[in-house]
Design a protein around this motif. Structure first.
Motif, PDB file in Angstrom:
ATOM      1  N   ASP A 122     -12.318   7.666  77.142  1.00  0.00           N
ATOM      2  CA  ASP A 122     -13.555   6.927  77.113  1.00  0.00           C
ATOM      3  C   ASP A 122     -13.161   7.321  75.592  1.00  0.00           C
ATOM      4  N   ALA A 123     -14.537   6.618  74.903  1.00  0.00           N
ATOM      5  CA  ALA A 123     -14.361   6.657  73.255  1.00  0.00           C
ATOM      6  C   ALA A 123     -13.414   7.687  72.863  1.00  0.00           C
ATOM      7  N   LEU A 124     -13.985   8.867  72.908  1.00  0.00           N
ATOM      8  CA  LEU A 124     -13.384  10.136  72.770  1.00  0.00           C
ATOM      9  C   LEU A 124     -12.021  10.724  73.019  1.00  0.00           C
ATOM     10  N   GLY A 125     -11.425   9.657  73.995  1.00  0.00           N
ATOM     11  CA  GLY A 125     -10.029   9.965  74.209  1.00  0.00           C
ATOM     12  C   GLY A 125      -9.901  11.525  75.463  1.00  0.00           C
ATOM     13  N   GLU A 126     -11.579  10.913  76.176  1.00  0.00           N
ATOM     14  CA  GLU A 126     -11.384  12.263  77.233  1.00  0.00           C
ATOM     15  C   GLU A 126     -11.240  11.466  78.859  1.00  0.00           C
ATOM     16  N   TYR A 127     -10.523  11.829  79.706  1.00  0.00           N
ATOM     17  CA  TYR A 127     -10.254  11.386  80.644  1.00  0.00           C
ATOM     18  C   TYR A 127     -10.866  11.767  81.874  1.00  0.00           C
ATOM     19  N   SER A 128     -11.100  11.191  82.731  1.00  0.00           N
ATOM     20  CA  SER A 128     -12.403  12.412  83.543  1.00  0.00           C
ATOM     21  C   SER A 128     -11.501  12.547  83.960  1.00  0.00           C
ATOM     22  N   THR A 161     -15.869  -2.409  82.300  1.00  0.00           N
ATOM     23  CA  THR A 161     -15.509  -1.091  81.982  1.00  0.00           C
ATOM     24  C   THR A 161     -15.779  -0.940  80.355  1.00  0.00           C
ATOM     25  N   VAL A 162     -15.484  -0.372  79.661  1.00  0.00           N
ATOM     26  CA  VAL A 162     -16.466  -0.140  77.836  1.00  0.00           C
ATOM     27  C   VAL A 162     -14.607  -0.529  77.466  1.00  0.00           C
ATOM     28  N   TYR A 163     -14.525  -0.515  76.656  1.00  0.00           N
ATOM     29  CA  TYR A 163     -13.194  -0.401  75.303  1.00  0.00           C
ATOM     30  C   TYR A 163     -12.891   0.883  75.690  1.00  0.00           C
ATOM     31  N   PRO A 164     -11.447   1.077  76.025  1.00  0.00           N
ATOM     32  CA  PRO A 164     -10.591   2.946  75.929  1.00  0.00           C
ATOM     33  C   PRO A 164     -11.414   3.437  74.158  1.00  0.00           C
ATOM     34  N   GLY A 165     -10.630   4.802  74.264  1.00  0.00           N
ATOM     35  CA  GLY A 165     -10.984   5.293  73.036  1.00  0.00           C
ATOM     36  C   GLY A 165      -9.240   5.914  73.636  1.00  0.00           C
ATOM     37  N   TRP A 166      -8.870   6.940  71.946  1.00  0.00           N
ATOM     38  CA  TRP A 166      -7.640   6.922  71.501  1.00  0.00           C
ATOM     39  C   TRP A 166      -7.534   8.913  71.904  1.00  0.00           C
ATOM     40  N   TYR A 167      -6.608   9.534  71.928  1.00  0.00           N
ATOM     41  CA  TYR A 167      -6.356  11.008  71.830  1.00  0.00           C
ATOM     42  C   TYR A 167      -4.656  11.239  71.457  1.00  0.00           C
ATOM     43  N   ARG A 168      -4.290  11.986  70.745  1.00  0.00           N
ATOM     44  CA  ARG A 168      -2.978  12.310  69.872  1.00  0.00           C
ATOM     45  C   ARG A 168      -1.859  12.147  70.910  1.00  0.00           C
ATOM     46  N   GLY A 169      -1.124  10.864  69.640  1.00  0.00           N
ATOM     47  CA  GLY A 169       0.195  10.065  70.621  1.00  0.00           C
ATOM     48  C   GLY A 169       0.269   9.203  70.941  1.00  0.00           C
ATOM     49  N   ARG A 170      -0.437   8.808  71.287  1.00  0.00           N
ATOM     50  CA  ARG A 170      -1.016   7.734  72.374  1.00  0.00           C
ATOM     51  C   ARG A 170      -1.449   6.527  71.250  1.00  0.00           C
ATOM     52  N   CYS A 171      -0.925   5.171  71.779  1.00  0.00           N
ATOM     53  CA  CYS A 171      -1.851   3.753  70.489  1.00  0.00           C
ATOM     54  C   CYS A 171      -3.055   3.503  71.913  1.00  0.00           C
ATOM     55  N   ILE A 172      -3.927   2.996  71.736  1.00  0.00           N
ATOM     56  CA  ILE A 172      -5.104   2.677  73.054  1.00  0.00           C
ATOM     57  C   ILE A 172      -4.359   1.805  73.871  1.00  0.00           C
ATOM     58  N   HIS A 173      -4.556   1.926  74.759  1.00  0.00           N
ATOM     59  CA  HIS A 173      -4.326   1.891  76.527  1.00  0.00           C
ATOM     60  C   HIS A 173      -4.869   1.950  77.536  1.00  0.00           C
ATOM     61  N   ILE A 174      -5.036   1.237  78.561  1.00  0.00           N
ATOM     62  CA  ILE A 174      -5.177   1.292  80.701  1.00  0.00           C
ATOM     63  C   ILE A 174      -4.134   1.132  81.095  1.00  0.00           C
ATOM     64  N   HIS A 175      -4.093   1.985  81.893  1.00  0.00           N
ATOM     65  CA  HIS A 175      -2.718   2.593  82.483  1.00  0.00           C
ATOM     66  C   HIS A 175      -3.649   1.213  84.488  1.00  0.00           C
ATOM     67  N   SER A 218     -15.973   6.083  66.068  1.00  0.00           N
ATOM     68  CA  SER A 218     -16.339   6.189  64.848  1.00  0.00           C
ATOM     69  C   SER A 218     -16.375   7.684  65.193  1.00  0.00           C
ATOM     70  N   THR A 219     -17.036   8.139  66.050  1.00  0.00           N
ATOM     71  CA  THR A 219     -16.992   9.654  66.109  1.00  0.00           C
ATOM     72  C   THR A 219     -15.715  10.347  66.520  1.00  0.00           C
ATOM     73  N   ASN A 220     -14.672   9.845  66.985  1.00  0.00           N
ATOM     74  CA  ASN A 220     -13.353  10.226  67.512  1.00  0.00           C
ATOM     75  C   ASN A 220     -12.854  10.803  66.530  1.00  0.00           C
ATOM     76  N   SER A 221     -12.293  12.108  65.938  1.00  0.00           N
ATOM     77  CA  SER A 221     -11.519  13.042  65.187  1.00  0.00           C
ATOM     78  C   SER A 221      -9.993  12.521  64.739  1.00  0.00           C
ATOM     79  N   VAL A 222      -9.350  12.186  66.148  1.00  0.00           N
ATOM     80  CA  VAL A 222      -8.470  12.782  66.086  1.00  0.00           C
ATOM     81  C   VAL A 222      -7.441  11.155  65.873  1.00  0.00           C
ATOM     82  N   THR A 223      -6.651  11.564  65.245  1.00  0.00           N
ATOM     83  CA  THR A 223      -5.674  10.480  64.416  1.00  0.00           C
ATOM     84  C   THR A 223      -5.164   9.265  65.139  1.00  0.00           C
ATOM     85  N   ARG A 224      -5.350   8.117  65.082  1.00  0.00           N
ATOM     86  CA  ARG A 224      -4.774   6.723  65.683  1.00  0.00           C
ATOM     87  C   ARG A 224      -3.976   6.718  66.199  1.00  0.00           C
ATOM     88  N   THR A 225      -3.686   6.684  66.981  1.00  0.00           N
ATOM     89  CA  THR A 225      -1.734   6.454  67.419  1.00  0.00           C
ATOM     90  C   THR A 225      -1.891   4.603  66.982  1.00  0.00           C
TER      91      THR A 225
END
Length: 263
Positions: A122-128, A161-175, A218-225
């Motif tokens: 999701d926008a904050l980089g979390e997976y269900s 769907t919605v535009y994905p967010g990001w998490y540590r170590g990975r660029c934005i992507h969809i599997h 913009s509230t995702n505080s993780v540095t974007r790869t």
């Protein structure tokens, strides 16, 4: 340097064509979106000052198609996803409508009735099913931003769907996974089939830069790869997984790509 100390190890790509075994996929509902024929497109500028021009893949040119690169499944896959055209589940974010055309890389013929399933953060980089891995505490129903549809007679899978967010170590992507020969059951499920492709879809950096300035991204505080910093994108995403995007942050985006697979 990007901090990857909290990122689960990626697993090797699945072998194309392996049987799905006792795999079960739930059948859901949702309106399908009109498909797009095989071919390259020009990306619409997400803001007045940026132009994104991803490379289309697996397009038919003189009866020669490109085999889409297999990429790692990653650690966040869950079996038994809902088969539905809208995987949003109420998640906040910029709307994204995907039109993915599946073709046989050997013949360039579209593959109807192939099951295309997607999953992403999701926008904050979390997976269900794994909420909290990116440091956010939020409701987790185990199904948001997961699911898939059967391709139509033109080989097109249309998913909202919605535009994905990001998490540590990975660029934005969809599997993405593609299965053939799935079998419907009397209770609305699908079983069996052949898993013929496992890969990832990627997003142009200029578009992502615009998205990252909008709430809730913009509230995702993780540095974007970025794409340039992502080793998995470098393994083949640049040549076979970059979506063609049209739209804006205010109206939402449409993403198209042709997946060339081997049956």
């Amino acid at each position: 340097m990007t901090d990857t100390s909290h990122v689960p190890a990626e697993v090797p790509p699945n072998v194309a064509g392996r049987p799905a075994g006792r795999r079960t996929v739930l059948f859901g509902t949702g309106a399908a979106v009109a498909g797009l024929a095989v071919g390259a497109c020009t990306t619409t500028e997400p803001s007045p000052t940026a132009t994104a021009t991803p490379t289309a893949t697996a397009t038919a040119t003189g009866d020669v198609c490109t085999l889409t690169k297999e990429l790692t499944e990653g650690p966040y896959y869950l079996d038994g996803q809902l088969v539905r055209a809208d995987i949003t589940d109420g998640k906040a974010g910029i709307p994204l409508k995907l039109s993915l055309t599946v073709v046989d890389a050997d013949t360039c013929e579209p593959l109807p009735d192939a099951l295309v399933e997607l999953w992403h953060s999701d926008a904050l980089g979390e997976y269900s099913g794994f909420v909290g891995r990116n440091g956010h505490d939020e409701p987790d129903n185990g199904t948001f931003l997961r699911g898939g549809v059967l391709t139509d007679s033109s080989g097109v899978a249309a998913i909202t769907t919605v535009y994905p967010g990001w998490y540590r170590g990975r660029c934005i992507h969809i599997h993405v996974k593609v299965h053939t020969n799935v079998t419907p059951t009397s209770d609305g499920h699908f079983t069996g089939g052949q898993e013929i492709h496992t890969g990832q879809l990627f997003f142009d950096e200029k578009v992502t830069d615009a998205v990252a300035r909008v709430t809730p991204y913009s509230t995702n505080s993780v540095t974007r790869t970025t794409l340039a910093q992502d080793s998995i994108y470098d393994e083949g995403g640049a040549t076979s997984g970059l979506l063609t995007l049209t739209g804006t942050t205010s109206t939402g985006y449409t993403g198209t790509l042709t997946l060339g697979v081997e049956r």
